[in-house]
Design a protein around this motif. Structure first.
Motif, PDB file in Angstrom:
ATOM      1  N   LYS A   1      48.716   5.260  93.079  1.00 25.04           N
ATOM      2  CA  LYS A   1      48.661   6.402  91.585  1.00 25.04           C
ATOM      3  C   LYS A   1      48.943   5.762  90.329  1.00 25.04           C
ATOM      4  CE  LYS A   1      50.952  10.593  90.491  1.00 25.04           C
ATOM      5  NZ  LYS A   1      52.419  11.490  90.569  1.00 25.04           N
ATOM      6  N   TRP A   2      49.064   4.799  90.276  1.00 25.36           N
ATOM      7  CA  TRP A   2      49.631   3.744  88.790  1.00 25.36           C
ATOM      8  C   TRP A   2      47.665   3.639  88.702  1.00 25.36           C
ATOM      9  CZ3 TRP A   2      48.096  -0.953  87.761  1.00 25.36           C
ATOM     10  CH2 TRP A   2      48.716  -1.542  85.874  1.00 25.36           C
ATOM     11  N   LEU A   3      47.925   3.208  89.773  1.00 27.65           N
ATOM     12  CA  LEU A   3      45.872   2.249  89.633  1.00 27.65           C
ATOM     13  C   LEU A   3      44.895   3.197  89.120  1.00 27.65           C
ATOM     14  CD1 LEU A   3      44.515   0.248  89.808  1.00 27.65           C
ATOM     15  CD2 LEU A   3      43.672   0.638  92.108  1.00 27.65           C
ATOM     16  N   PHE A   4      45.430   4.675  89.822  1.00 28.10           N
ATOM     17  CA  PHE A   4      44.317   5.610  89.561  1.00 28.10           C
ATOM     18  C   PHE A   4      44.548   6.470  87.751  1.00 28.10           C
ATOM     19  CE2 PHE A   4      43.789  10.147  89.149  1.00 28.10           C
ATOM     20  CZ  PHE A   4      42.379  10.204  89.512  1.00 28.10           C
ATOM     21  N   ARG A   5      45.441   6.279  87.582  1.00 28.84           N
ATOM     22  CA  ARG A   5      45.873   6.928  85.970  1.00 28.84           C
ATOM     23  C   ARG A   5      45.614   5.417  84.651  1.00 28.84           C
ATOM     24  NH1 ARG A   5      51.449  10.035  86.206  1.00 28.84           N
ATOM     25  NH2 ARG A   5      50.638  11.916  87.363  1.00 28.84           N
ATOM     26  N   ALA A   6      45.544   3.922  85.453  1.00 32.20           N
ATOM     27  CA  ALA A   6      45.042   3.130  84.410  1.00 32.20           C
ATOM     28  C   ALA A   6      43.440   3.598  84.095  1.00 32.20           C
ATOM     29  CB  ALA A   6      45.840   1.734  85.237  1.00 32.20           C
ATOM     30  N   CYS A   7      43.157   4.012  84.704  1.00 30.16           N
ATOM     31  CA  CYS A   7      41.369   3.558  85.214  1.00 30.16           C
ATOM     32  C   CYS A   7      41.270   5.601  84.287  1.00 30.16           C
ATOM     33  CB  CYS A   7      40.644   4.452  86.834  1.00 30.16           C
ATOM     34  SG  CYS A   7      40.596   2.398  87.894  1.00 30.16           S
ATOM     35  N   GLN A   8      41.888   6.308  84.488  1.00 34.28           N
ATOM     36  CA  GLN A   8      42.298   7.230  83.868  1.00 34.28           C
ATOM     37  C   GLN A   8      41.896   6.709  82.367  1.00 34.28           C
ATOM     38  OE1 GLN A   8      45.074  10.403  85.701  1.00 34.28           O
ATOM     39  NE2 GLN A   8      42.820  11.498  85.952  1.00 34.28           N
ATOM     40  N   ARG A   9      42.762   6.198  82.044  1.00 34.27           N
ATOM     41  CA  ARG A   9      43.365   5.805  80.426  1.00 34.27           C
ATOM     42  C   ARG A   9      41.719   5.119  79.803  1.00 34.27           C
ATOM     43  NH1 ARG A   9      48.465   5.442  82.360  1.00 34.27           N
ATOM     44  NH2 ARG A   9      49.512   6.923  81.710  1.00 34.27           N
ATOM     45  N   PHE A  10      42.021   3.905  80.711  1.00 29.01           N
ATOM     46  CA  PHE A  10      40.878   2.714  80.476  1.00 29.01           C
ATOM     47  C   PHE A  10      39.342   3.690  80.314  1.00 29.01           C
ATOM     48  CE2 PHE A  10      36.580   1.028  82.505  1.00 29.01           C
ATOM     49  CZ  PHE A  10      37.488  -0.717  80.597  1.00 29.01           C
ATOM     50  N   ILE A  11      38.840   4.535  81.223  1.00 27.76           N
ATOM     51  CA  ILE A  11      37.601   5.984  80.870  1.00 27.76           C
ATOM     52  C   ILE A  11      37.987   6.396  79.816  1.00 27.76           C
ATOM     53  CG2 ILE A  11      36.550   7.202  81.664  1.00 27.76           C
ATOM     54  CD1 ILE A  11      36.849   6.628  84.336  1.00 27.76           C
ATOM     55  N   GLY A  12      39.059   7.280  79.555  1.00 27.31           N
ATOM     56  CA  GLY A  12      38.874   8.079  77.763  1.00 27.31           C
ATOM     57  C   GLY A  12      39.395   6.974  77.015  1.00 27.31           C
ATOM     58  N   VAL A  13      40.051   5.854  76.952  1.00 33.78           N
ATOM     59  CA  VAL A  13      39.928   5.144  75.749  1.00 33.78           C
ATOM     60  C   VAL A  13      38.006   4.567  75.390  1.00 33.78           C
ATOM     61  CG1 VAL A  13      40.481   2.889  74.553  1.00 33.78           C
ATOM     62  CG2 VAL A  13      41.696   4.659  75.784  1.00 33.78           C
ATOM     63  N   SER A  14      37.463   4.110  76.814  1.00 33.25           N
ATOM     64  CA  SER A  14      36.437   3.991  76.563  1.00 33.25           C
ATOM     65  C   SER A  14      35.359   4.859  76.335  1.00 33.25           C
ATOM     66  CB  SER A  14      35.930   3.096  77.868  1.00 33.25           C
ATOM     67  OG  SER A  14      36.264   1.999  78.314  1.00 33.25           O
ATOM     68  N   LEU A  15      35.885   6.380  76.427  1.00 37.04           N
ATOM     69  CA  LEU A  15      34.804   6.957  75.958  1.00 37.04           C
ATOM     70  C   LEU A  15      34.775   7.302  73.885  1.00 37.04           C
ATOM     71  CD1 LEU A  15      35.109  10.055  78.695  1.00 37.04           C
ATOM     72  CD2 LEU A  15      32.316   8.505  77.902  1.00 37.04           C
ATOM     73  N   LEU A  16      36.116   7.304  73.628  1.00 41.24           N
ATOM     74  CA  LEU A  16      36.024   7.306  72.479  1.00 41.24           C
ATOM     75  C   LEU A  16      35.793   6.417  72.114  1.00 41.24           C
ATOM     76  CD1 LEU A  16      40.402   8.716  72.687  1.00 41.24           C
ATOM     77  CD2 LEU A  16      38.139   9.530  71.749  1.00 41.24           C
ATOM     78  N   ILE A  17      35.977   5.102  72.213  1.00 38.50           N
ATOM     79  CA  ILE A  17      35.457   3.787  71.788  1.00 38.50           C
ATOM     80  C   ILE A  17      33.874   4.170  71.055  1.00 38.50           C
ATOM     81  CG2 ILE A  17      34.891   1.499  71.627  1.00 38.50           C
ATOM     82  CD1 ILE A  17      37.779   1.011  73.012  1.00 38.50           C
ATOM     83  N   VAL A  18      33.375   4.597  72.487  1.00 39.57           N
ATOM     84  CA  VAL A  18      31.505   4.472  72.106  1.00 39.57           C
ATOM     85  C   VAL A  18      31.729   6.304  71.871  1.00 39.57           C
ATOM     86  CG1 VAL A  18      29.651   5.081  73.585  1.00 39.57           C
ATOM     87  CG2 VAL A  18      31.389   3.353  74.665  1.00 39.57           C
ATOM     88  N   GLY A  19      32.300   6.808  72.083  1.00 38.66           N
ATOM     89  CA  GLY A  19      32.140   8.150  70.617  1.00 38.66           C
ATOM     90  C   GLY A  19      32.248   7.973  69.242  1.00 38.66           C
TER      91      GLY A  19
END
Length: 469
Positions: free
Chosen positions: A331-349
């Protein structure tokens, strides 16, 4: 009977309820400064002198039983009993508060934390009467009063006394009950056959708690969508799909509502032990002694109700709050991936959004560049920035909600009244808290700040705490 004076001291003020067993009134005790009380009138279904003599003896025995049970804090105390014109009367304490019918309504699913606190509160008086080998026989929301003074649940309206009104007595003085005591839907199978057991009360209590969790009525045979489903083959209640509940609590409730009484917990004492094992890593031997006092919250702006008092050190050690459950690595790993994807989308967008908006609004720019900028803003900037922001917002809200549930359920000193659209409203403290008054005050103040809490007064004058997660 309004205005009538009974036994020279109880003046009838208002009628509360009427039924086949008799009537219930609110009265004033004129010899106790007009203190309010409850008068219950029972009308026997016979008039034969010998039968009345037997019924009178049974009534006195039941009154003595109620007097003994009234020693418990969550059972109304018997003030008097008497007979007038071959009608029997009981006088009991008036409990100021509201019935659980106000809290448990159709279509409203209450939280697991509420269900646990409710079950713990009901089991206190129920364990006491079961230890006296007494069966209540009519546990339902209407017979459970949330006392305004401290929020505890008070058990009222014992079925044993109702039985007097429908008892049939023959010429030999033998008695039998002409009507089954209980309420359909909450009444266990063996009770419906006139053979109630201690576990019949367990069945009714389990149904009541499941009703709170699912927002559905007990099975009444109408097969409506607002009723719990009863398996036609096994007669077991199928309810888990309608509630958000942990497997551990669900297992306890499933055993409480087994169709066969031999599969249920024998009495409330066993349910109480199972629930303590579920909610506390350390077995306790006594309930805390609590006093409720008014104090100030956040600069004494609003009066809050907090717990203070001793934990009865002679019987029970002080217990520190349980540690929060550890998050599973997956669960911790899944949420870390969610955070990484969310931050990446913000950095790109975000750069595309800023560039596209700035260039698109620049009237001096080349038309071709403006067109490209607006396309980049619409195709990359908005979706990536919006998607990343929404993903992080949803994740943060879910984490905060889990932390709220975990923290507050571990402390178990609140009752959830409402939970809609991310806002949770709680009332006072449950009586099972392991915190001292000072610790509870500090904990509440910290949660108010952490979860954007506010306090307000209900129309009944109770202090409510709302948290927007």
């Amino acid at each position: 009977m309004i205005g009538q004076l009974l036994d020279g001291r109880y003046r009838i003020v208002n009628s509360l309820a009427a039924g086949g067993f008799g009537q219930t009134f609110i009265a004033e005790d004129i010899k106790q400064f007009n203190k309010p009380c409850v008068v219950k009138q029972f009308k026997p279904s016979f008039s034969d002198p010998e039968a009345l003599k037997v019924a009178r003896r049974l009534f006195e025995a039941e009154a003595q039983l109620l007097n003994r049970l009234g020693d418990h804090d969550q059972i109304p105390h018997l003030l008097a009993y008497f007979e007038i014109n071959q009608e029997f009367f009981l006088v009991q304490d008036f409990i100021e508060g509201h019935s659980l019918e106000r809290e448990i309504t159709v279509g409203k699913k209450l939280s697991e934390a509420y269900a646990i606190a409710l079950l713990q509160s009901i089991l206190e008086p129920l364990s006491f009467i079961h230890s006296q080998n007494v069966i209540h026989r009519d546990i339902k929301p209407a017979n459970l009063i949330r006392r305004k003074q401290d929020g505890k649940v008070v058990l009222i309206d014992f079925g044993a006394v109702k039985e007097l009104a429908v008892t049939q007595v023959n010429a030999q003085g033998q008695t039998r009950v002409g009507t089954i005591i209980g309420t359909p839907g909450y009444m266990a199978n063996e009770q419906g056959r006139g053979k109630p057991k201690l576990s019949s009360d367990i069945y009714a209590t389990g149904i009541l708690v499941i009703q709170a969790l699912t927002g559905k009525l007990p099975p009444m045979g109408y097969n409506g969508s607002d009723e719990l489903y009863e398996d036609p083959q096994t007669a077991e209640i199928i309810w888990r799909q309608d509630a958000n509940v942990s497997p551990e609590l669900a297992a306890i409730l499933d055993r409480m509502i087994c169709f066969d009484f031999r599969s249920r917990y024998p009495s409330a004492l066993e349910v109480k032990a199972a629930l303590q094992a579920l909610t506390s890593p350390i077995a306790t031997t006594a309930s805390p002694t609590l006093n409720l006092q008014k104090t100030d919250l956040q600069g004494s702006a609003i009066a809050a109700t907090v717990v203070s008092g001793s934990l009865n050190q002679g019987n029970r050690p002080m217990i520190s709050p349980a540690m929060p459950p550890k998050t599973h690595w997956a669960k911790w790993l899944f949420r870390a991936c969610q955070r990484f994807i969310g931050v990446s989308l913000l950095i790109v967008g975000l750069p595309f959004a800023v560039y596209g908006l700035a260039e698109g609004l620049n009237e001096d720019a080349d038309p071709g560049d403006r067109s490209d900028a607006l396309i980049a803003f619409a195709v990359v900037g908005i979706p990536f920035t919006g998607g990343g922001s929404y993903m992080l917002w949803r994740l943060n809200r879910k984490v905060r909600k889990e932390k709220f549930d975990s923290d507050w359920l571990r402390q178990t000193f609140y009752q959830t009244l409402n939970e809609t659209n991310g806002e949770i409203t709680v009332l006072r403290f449950a009586q099972t808290t392991r915190l001292s008054g000072q610790e509870a005050q500090k904990y509440l103040e910290a949660r108010v700040k952490e979860f954007n809490g506010i306090t307000r007064r209900s129309p009944n004058g109770e202090t409510l705490y709302s948290f927007k997660l």
